[in-house]
Design an enzyme around this catalytic site. Structure first.
Site, short mmCIF file in Angstrom:
data_model
loop_
_atom_site.label_atom_id
_atom_site.label_comp_id
_atom_site.label_asym_id
_atom_site.label_seq_id
_atom_site.Cartn_x
_atom_site.Cartn_y
_atom_site.Cartn_z
N TRP A 358 -71.77 -19.26 1.90
CA TRP A 358 -72.03 -20.02 3.13
C TRP A 358 -71.81 -19.16 4.36
O TRP A 358 -72.19 -19.52 5.48
CB TRP A 358 -71.22 -21.32 3.17
N ASP A 359 -71.20 -17.99 4.17
CA ASP A 359 -71.05 -17.01 5.24
C ASP A 359 -72.38 -16.77 5.96
O ASP A 359 -72.41 -16.59 7.18
CB ASP A 359 -70.61 -15.66 4.68
N GLU A 489 -59.14 -22.48 1.64
CA GLU A 489 -59.04 -22.52 0.18
C GLU A 489 -57.60 -22.52 -0.31
O GLU A 489 -57.36 -22.46 -1.51
CB GLU A 489 -59.83 -21.34 -0.43
N LYS A 601 -55.57 -20.70 5.18
CA LYS A 601 -56.17 -19.39 4.94
C LYS A 601 -57.15 -19.03 6.04
O LYS A 601 -57.19 -17.89 6.50
CB LYS A 601 -56.89 -19.42 3.59
N GLN A 602 -57.96 -19.98 6.41
CA GLN A 602 -58.93 -19.72 7.48
C GLN A 602 -59.22 -21.03 8.18
O GLN A 602 -58.99 -22.10 7.64
CB GLN A 602 -60.21 -19.12 6.92
#
Lengths: 767, 767
Positions: A358-359, A489, A601-602
């Protein structure tokens, strides 16, 4: 920061001095590519030290049989592996019978340069061999942008202290292996090895996927820059062919070889014409010659930089960082082939397999839209349209029906490759990014035609998925989405991830609006699509019911949306309380400890606030930033850029700058201690966004490009260019003023800090 | 029910008629074992059809390198595999030069019997070979309980229609492989192959674990039951040794071979004495002779049945089912060796690897306590005490400290083998079962001495784990336990699983009480233990704080504790609404769909109500049963028994009976379509509990054994015996009356339906 041996330079990545410990890191950092192929910066000559060999052909992969501990229904059978392809860069060098090997000889004055402005890689060094012959070596290598099946190497050796007999042994080697393999399968099989005059060919095909390739080479030798015809001694082994060119070279004389080589692939040529296509490519290359080909390379890169460069004044490291990011993105993907996509490691390593995450939609699309022709963005969207059928099959494997589409987490050809249930089955927010990209493409380019032509079918498949995936909670009297993994995640199988629920709602609403628009304005497309997908208004009503009654976890106490149900039950200690010895937590902590921690994480909730900022007040954005940022550990390369953009929006320029540094020099300074494995290509687009959308404040609202430029106090100034609907705009920002320039296109009205300005090619507007 | 070819019989498992499709199922069902070794009911003679070969030695395993898709910190390096060991049952048979092979010849009058009363397996059949010789065959085989390293085979062949030359080729074969292997590793290596007279030996050791074994055999031949000395032709291959005994046999004469064989293992003998130990074992066996050894076998089984039999009148299938369960449990584990445990497949297959799950404590311990000497239960507890250090190391791998112990999910030697994060790291309720077993052992046996000696250290390690694993939720102002998997493995990474939280609280409270008791009554033990584990009252206070302030999810609306946070957000449709084609859901549904469904694999909240029934009112139990039972799909073999017991308690005898049938004939009728892979040994103890605790209503309260007998309407009567604190009690229940008899021990007071009765060896009390 884990390393700092890269010499700061505005246009080049430079390493000085030879250190065997840095070889694998530099092999990643000095990688070269031309969109069609790419390779790590392995040495041409034999090297007996630790190295990670890699040469990659775009779109050529192997479906490696999946490895799982415990099989779960719905798992894919294979994980597509990026393949190390036959080696064509190899040129072994013998000096008086001794192999030149940098691992064993004495190396002085070693310098390696990756010239990003012109697109080539060079090395110079002096080597003292065990036989006491001292030689100087100069090499230059590039993968041609103009002949994208061809690479060229110029290798020059000069004995310094004595006359010497020197043998160049350029070779093709198909006896290569992957580091990343599940079962040590053989990936390649050789079909034929041929040689004709100075040309050699190895035809090889991948097993299972049956990609047919021809690896080819042709060499020319020069003594003191004068072409010399040396009859080569040819050696053929089972999977290797070597030409040996030997010359007696006087001390201080130079012996040079030009090697032209590369791949032809049956993605572009008939399978039985690969050798003749290779022959033609070689003929073009040799007739052009190394120097003219290099000139063409410089010109081609100049054209790329013309539309994509960002300058930063007063901060060489920041300048080097951003150009490195832009350069690597362009080496990886040029947007000319809708079958290709942007692998997370590009052509710099094997890790993560697959090519498409999906990046691409969430991070890379904005970069390619603003720095290239809009067809490139359209190609990226078409890639997913072409995979729609597979996305529907993928959803069917997970028990969805009626044309619901779930795009894969990782893919090469549209089929899911990933095989962890908590990701494969649950990280479904990826579907949202794919829908958002369609909206974003139209928003930026103004090209609505894509939507009736292809986009709407994708949107409908995605809306159907969300409708079926949501379930009704009697308790909440709302629709809930249970058992998901969000962008963060470090949470698995959670309920009502705010980002996922918001995306689901948005996707349905956008699809419903789009259907209405197509119905009104593209009647024949509407009829064609509706009958193709068999959609009626009853079904749409059901979708809307889900979107209109979506549940969002919210904390009254903190006045923020919660990342997921139960987030407040965690021990909410900020990441700043973590000892350094505990980080990164994904290397130091067991998985269950990570999962029950609050650490992010992000960007997750904040990713939603980034994408949908206009739906929230600045106070809401600030409140959520303040709530979530302290828990974020940025152990994904995709995290700091989003934080940088939001921090800039909130006028927190110190924070924005520090996040920017982390994203832009992630690989150069090896923040995550893993650059040896390859570069973080897709997050490089995030770095670009940090400047354009973060510092520059670029947005498109109501078909108008707008800016609200800010500048870190560390910089004197910066400038960037963007393509926007047949205009090229240059924006320059200093501590004192912002100027706007139109380089291409008709007069254009922009919004700057909320005020309208008009630019044309005759004036430079300060605003 | 998936099959019904087993002939109903009170004491035997019988198959009539030969069907190649049933061979693997029967190989499981007719398995034999003696606690030290066991084997599937593979044929002695060559069989070319589909078969699953298995011969297993207790405690001998291989640490197979783990296979995972994505490595997570904390994963174990290996998964212990149950090993298929060298084959000693093999006796190939040649008739006039043709192999007797049931897959290719015509088979008539085939009958196979597993006699559970006497502990032997037999076959009789008539075979017509391709060469038209007709033979009748009778075989009998058993694994001796009295000489537990030895098995014996009696194989008799009679040519019916013609004289025939018959060769018996008994062999030892160490060229065996596992079906269950991650990487196709070789598990065994042969050390030596020797023969001496009629004796043969293969010494082999497992790789990595280095278990040394000697597989041995000796054969004797008989013509018309008269011993005959035939000089064998000996063949040695790389991993096999065969003795060939040939005789000319007249029509209607019988030719018999007695083969004695088995294993000696360096768990029991010095490594360099395995052959001499084997020689001694063979000498004992041959001097005793087949028939006398079989007599001893019958006596040994009679002794086992004496204390463990359950009779059921008026329902042969139920009778056969319960005896099959009791028989298989005794074949698997006899409790004489504290290093051994009860593998979920016993000696009947390879699946699940490892030997020890929480099944042992939660299901098997009550059976062994009530049917054997209390030392057996004590050995099962000691097994975990001996692994305490490894459990502490295991917890340390997951970042716990200070002596916190987390027992493994699956183990052979105390080390964790399992490798799915949601189980390995999160199914931590297993720790509770291990603590509960200590309490349960004392409750049943009255033997407190185990606790100061060993049990308390285990309890302290476990209490420390729960204290550290719980986290404080400011929002709830309670301790929560985040990110767990409960007994219901169809929920992963959930928060506040009621069963887990309840177990954690109970473990801490029980440990604190126990410490106080030891302090008061076992002062020297107290001092020794406290200094060994370095525990002080401050730490205990912190534990208590967690236990006293544990959070339990509760629904006001339903007035029930919730299986976990958020359970009510699910779509609560009962399992009865599932179509048959959708079941079992673990074969039909993708994992994410299972996870977001409300379906319960096995008793979870109800498991807690079963274990701690005295802490709840009957109305509470009923309410929770009514709430959870409808969602339970019983796709674990451990589920129906708990439901049967609770249903009986709630006087729902129809439901209790139907759950009983499901558990007792699970393998015989192959409910789960997987009996080929082996039997469900540990759940067989649950079947036993269904009768004793369910129908019989047996409990121990305040050191008194109590009963509240009920009987399914389908039965005329049933009876069972239990050992209780040096007493043997026989309970007989019919539709009209319950009688209680004391077979061994001093006068004893029982509670029956809440009333006190006293029994002694002179009277039969009806109550």
């Amino acid at each position: 920061m884990n390393q700092d041996y890269i010499i700061p330079n505005n246009w080049s990545i430079i390493e000085e001095g030879f250190n065997t410990d840095r070889v694998k890191s530099s092999e990643s950092l000095f990688s070269i590519g031309n969109g069609a192929m790419g390779q790590r910066a392995n040495f041409e000559e034999y090297y007996s030290g630790p190295t990670f060999q890699g040469s990659y052909i775009a779109g050529v992969y192997y479906p490696d049989k999946t490895k799982v501990g415990w099989w779960k229904k719905g798992y894919p059978e294979y994980f597509a592996k990026v393949l190390n392809a036959p080696n064509w860069i190899g040129i072994n060098v013998q000096v008086n019978g001794e192999n030149l090997d940098l691992f064993t000889c004495k190396v002085d004055n070693f310098k390696r340069e990756l010239n990003m402005q012109e697109g080539w890689l060079s090395r110079t060094f002096t080597a003292t061999l065990k036989n006491n012959v001292v030689v100087t070596v100069k090499t230059k290598r590039f993968l041609s942008l103009t002949l994208d099946e061809v690479g060229a190497i110029n290798y020059t050796i000069t004995p310094v202290n004595v006359d010497a007999t020197i043998t160049y042994s350029p070779y093709l080697d198909a006896g290569i292996t992957n580091e990343d393999t599940n079962w040590d399968d053989k990936f390649w099989e050789i079909t034929s090895i041929n040689s004709k005059d100075n040309k050699a060919f190895i035809e090889a095909h991948t097993l299972k996927t049956e990609f047919n390739t021809c690896t080819f080479m042709e060499s020319e030798c020069f003594l003191n820059d004068k072409k010399t015809d040396i009859t080569p001694k040819i050696e053929k082994l089972e999977n290797k062919i070597t030409y040996n060119y030997t010359a007696d070279v006087d001390a201080k004389s130079s012996f040079t070889i030009h090697k032209f080589a590369g791949y032809t692939v049956d993605r572009n040529h008939p399978k039985d014409k690969l050798i003749s296509a290779a022959t033609k490519a070689l003929e073009k290359a040799t007739s052009t010659g190394f120097n003219a080909l290099l000139e063409a390379q410089k010109n081609a890169w100049a054209t790329i930089w013309e539309t994509s460069d960002i300058t930063i004044n007063g901060d060489v490291k920041a300048q080097q960082g951003i150009r490195f990011n832009i350069f690597q993105l362009n080496q990886t993907y040029l947007g000319t082939d809708a079958q290709l996509n942007i692998g997370p490691k590009g052509f710099t390593g094997e890790k993560y397999g697959g090519s498409t995450y999906w990046d691409t939609e969430a991070y890379c699309l904005p970069f390619y839209m603003a720095t290239k022709d809009q067809n490139v963005g359209r190609n990226l969207l078409a890639y997913r349209y072409n995979h729609l059928e597979k996305a529907i099959e993928n959803a069917e494997k997970l028990d969805f029906s009626n044309g619901a589409a779930l795009y894969p987490m990782v893919t090469m050809n549209g089929e899911e490759c990933h095989n962890e249930w908590e990701i494969t089955f649950e990280e479904i927010h990826r579907n949202g990014a794919i829908a958002f990209a369609i909206y974003n493409y139209y928003r930026y380019t103004g090209d609505y035609s894509y939507i009736p032509e292809k986009g709407l079918e994708v949107l409908i498949g995605i809306a159907r998925f969300w409708h079926q995936r949501a379930t009704f909670s009697t308790k909440q009297n709302k629709y809930v989405i249970l058992g998901v993994t969000g962008p963060n995640e470090y949470e698995n199988n959670i309920n009502n991830n705010w980002y996922t629920n918001y995306m689901a709602q948005w996707c349905i609403n956008y699809t419903v609006e789009t259907i209405a628009n197509i119905k009104e304005n593209y009647a024949s497309d509407y009829d064609r699509i509706m009958s193709k997908v068999n959609l009626n208004s009853d079904e749409i009503k059901k979708w809307k019911d889900v979107a209109d009654n979506m549940y969002f976890p919210f904390s009254e106490e903190h006045n923020v949306f919660l990342q997921q149900d139960g987030f407040l039950d965690k021990e909410l200690t900020p990441a700043s309380s973590l000892k350094n010895s505990q980080r990164p937590i994904n290397q130091k902590w067991s998985w269950d400890r990570i999962l029950r921690s609050p650490y992010i994480k992000q960007a997750d909730t904040l990713q939603g606030f980034y994408l949908f900022e206009d739906n929230f007040t600045i106070e809401e954005i600030e409140r959520h930033f303040d709530f979530y940022e302290p828990f974020t550990v940025h152990e994904s390369s995709l995290s700091p850029c989003v934080h940088s953009i939001l921090a800039a929006k909130l006028d927190r320029m110190d924070q924005a700058y520090s996040f920017y540094l982390r994203t832009s020099r992630l690989d150069l300074d090896d923040y995550n201690k893993e650059v040896e494995e390859g570069l973080h290509i897709t997050s490089m687009a995030g770095t670009w966004m940090s400047i354009i959308e973060g510092f520059g404040g670029m947005r498109v609202r109501n078909n108008t490009l707008s800016f609200s430029p800010k500048i870190p106090k560390e910089w004197d100034g910066y400038s960037f260019k963007v393509n926007f609907r047949n205009h090229t705009i240059k924006v320059s920002v200093t501590q004192n003023k912002n100027t706007f320039e139109l380089l291409k296109g008709e007069e254009l009205t922009l919004m700057v800090n909320g005020k309208s300005i008009t630019i044309n090619q005759n004036n430079l507007i300060t605003a």
